[in-house]
Design an enzyme around this catalytic site. Structure first.
Site, PDB file in Angstrom:
ATOM      1  NE  ARG A 153      -2.385   1.211   3.666  1.00 28.92           N
ATOM      2  CZ  ARG A 153      -3.150   1.606   4.665  1.00 28.92           C
ATOM      3  NH1 ARG A 153      -4.465   1.548   4.548  1.00 28.92           N
ATOM      4  NH2 ARG A 153      -2.637   2.035   5.782  1.00 28.92           N
ATOM      5  CG  ASP A 205       2.968  -1.824   9.198  1.00 28.70           C
ATOM      6  OD1 ASP A 205       3.118  -3.041   8.936  1.00 28.70           O
ATOM      7  OD2 ASP A 205       3.111  -0.935   8.360  1.00 28.70           O
ATOM      8  CB  THR A 215      -2.052   7.176  -3.274  1.00 32.27           C
ATOM      9  OG1 THR A 215      -1.481   5.842  -3.268  1.00 32.27           O
ATOM     10  CG2 THR A 215      -1.093   8.132  -3.955  1.00 32.27           C
ATOM     11  CG  ASP A 240       6.553  -2.263   9.955  1.00 34.60           C
ATOM     12  OD1 ASP A 240       6.970  -2.830   8.925  1.00 34.60           O
ATOM     13  OD2 ASP A 240       6.418  -1.033  10.051  1.00 34.60           O
TER      14      ASP A 240
HETATM   15  C1  PRP Z   1      -1.078  -4.037   4.787  1.00 33.06           C
HETATM   16  C2  PRP Z   1      -1.972  -5.229   5.027  1.00 33.06           C
HETATM   17  C3  PRP Z   1      -2.846  -5.234   3.800  1.00 33.06           C
HETATM   18  C4  PRP Z   1      -3.018  -3.764   3.510  1.00 33.06           C
HETATM   19  C5  PRP Z   1      -4.351  -3.324   4.016  1.00 33.06           C
HETATM   20  O1  PRP Z   1      -0.056  -4.375   3.932  1.00 33.06           O
HETATM   21  O2  PRP Z   1      -1.297  -6.424   5.236  1.00 33.06           O
HETATM   22  O3  PRP Z   1      -2.275  -5.906   2.692  1.00 33.06           O
HETATM   23  O4  PRP Z   1      -1.987  -3.084   4.233  1.00 33.06           O
HETATM   24  O5  PRP Z   1      -4.614  -2.032   3.649  1.00 33.06           O
HETATM   25  P1  PRP Z   1      -5.771  -1.630   2.641  1.00 33.06           P
HETATM   26  O6  PRP Z   1      -6.981  -2.439   3.004  1.00 33.06           O
HETATM   27  O7  PRP Z   1      -5.939  -0.173   2.883  1.00 33.06           O
HETATM   28  O8  PRP Z   1      -5.310  -1.911   1.236  1.00 33.06           O
HETATM   29  P2  PRP Z   1       1.022  -3.320   3.383  1.00 33.06           P
HETATM   30  O9  PRP Z   1       0.585  -2.789   2.061  1.00 33.06           O
HETATM   31  O10 PRP Z   1       1.346  -2.334   4.439  1.00 33.06           O
HETATM   32  O11 PRP Z   1       2.266  -4.238   3.058  1.00 33.06           O
HETATM   33  P3  PRP Z   1       3.099  -5.238   3.982  1.00 33.06           P
HETATM   34  O12 PRP Z   1       2.216  -6.420   4.236  1.00 33.06           O
HETATM   35  O13 PRP Z   1       4.266  -5.560   3.117  1.00 33.06           O
HETATM   36  O14 PRP Z   1       3.487  -4.525   5.251  1.00 33.06           O
HETATM   37  N1  URA Z   2      -2.036  -2.051   7.267  1.00 30.87           N
HETATM   38  C1  URA Z   2      -1.709  -2.434   8.500  1.00 30.87           C
HETATM   39  O1  URA Z   2      -0.759  -3.235   8.686  1.00 30.87           O
HETATM   40  N2  URA Z   2      -2.396  -1.939   9.542  1.00 30.87           N
HETATM   41  C2  URA Z   2      -3.425  -1.106   9.388  1.00 30.87           C
HETATM   42  O2  URA Z   2      -4.039  -0.704  10.381  1.00 30.87           O
HETATM   43  C3  URA Z   2      -3.764  -0.718   8.069  1.00 30.87           C
HETATM   44  C4  URA Z   2      -3.070  -1.218   7.012  1.00 30.87           C
END
Ligand code: PRP
Ligand code: URA
Length: 208
Positions: free
Chosen positions: A103, A199, A107, A202
């Site tokens: 994400r 997150d 944006t 993380d």
């Molecule tokens: C997080 C999570 C989802 C997304 C959710 O991943 O694991 O995939 O955000 O957000 P949304 O519903 O607004 O799209 P992220 O894109 O942060 O990547 P990561 O898993 O690599 O940390």
């Molecule tokens: N992605 C995450 O990991 N946590 C949130 O709360 C939203 C998006």
């Protein structure tokens, strides 16, 4: 609109409470995500059709059941990886696919960086896993990848959702079944689920 199933079970609540705790370290967080995935998966496929078969025990023939349609796992990278082991604990012979989405934190749109799906995916029912359904953008993008690959039967299994993300997924993809561990209050101004757990990627894999 299909109602999401929010799994209401004391073991889910107890694991969730530890998961949300800011003091929970990555090794324990990973183990909680694994436990929760197994508990949600158990509920997600409670009503899946089965077929009666015979099985030969060391003593005699016995009645058994097998699933009518194979379930494959598709994990949204990176945080969905944390749910893979809990899924494979229950369904060890499943094939596994990966959809890489990150994400964009300005944006809030998902950006695609990887995709590898099993060749037979269209003939299976898919459990699409991601711990977080925030704006819903990532889950919807992943569903569209699966639809393009010919998948007809999709169950999204997430740990935590915002009402906004759930509404968006339900309205744009009403055919997708949704199983969740909890539905939180709202999205905050940065697009995080509130009060949430922070997150997920993380917390699973550490930031240092
Ligand atoms: C997080 C999570 C989802 C997304 C959710 O991943 O694991 O995939 O955000 O957000 P949304 O519903 O607004 O799209 P992220 O894109 O942060 O990547 P990561 O898993 O690599 O940390
Ligand atoms: N992605 C995450 O990991 N946590 C949130 O709360 C939203 C998006």
């Amino acid at each position: 609109m299909p109602t999401p199933k929010i799994v209401d079970h004391p073991l889910v609540h107890a694991n969730f409470t530890k998961l949300r705790d800011r003091n929970t370290r990555p090794h324990e967080f990973r183990s909680l995500v694994r436990n929760l995935t197994t508990l949600l998966l158990y509920e997600a496929f409670r009503e899946v059709p089965t077929q009666e078969v015979k099985v030969q025990t060391p003593l005699a023939e016995a009645d058994g059941q097998i699933l009518c349609k194979e379930i494959s796992l598709v994990s949204i990278l990176r945080a969905g990886l944390g749910m893979m082991e809990g899924f494979l604990d229950l369904l060890p012979f499943s094939s596994v696919g990966y959809i890489g989405l990150a994400r964009n934190e300005e944006t809030l749109q998902p950006e695609s960086y990887y995709c590898k799906l099993p060749s037979r995916i269209a003939s299976t029912q898919v459990a699409l896993v991601d711990p977080m359904l925030a704006t819903g953008g990532s889950a919807i993008a992943a569903v569209e990848v699966l639809e393009k690959a010919g998948v007809k039967d999709i169950t999204f299994i997430g740990l935590l959702a915002s009402p906004e993300g759930l509404e968006k997924l339900n309205s744009l993809k009403p055919q997708v079944r949704v199983i969740l561990g909890a539905l939180d209050q709202r999205l905050d101004s940065r697009g995080y689920i509130f009060p949430g757990l922070g997150d997920a990627g993380d917390r699973l894999f550490g930031t240092e």
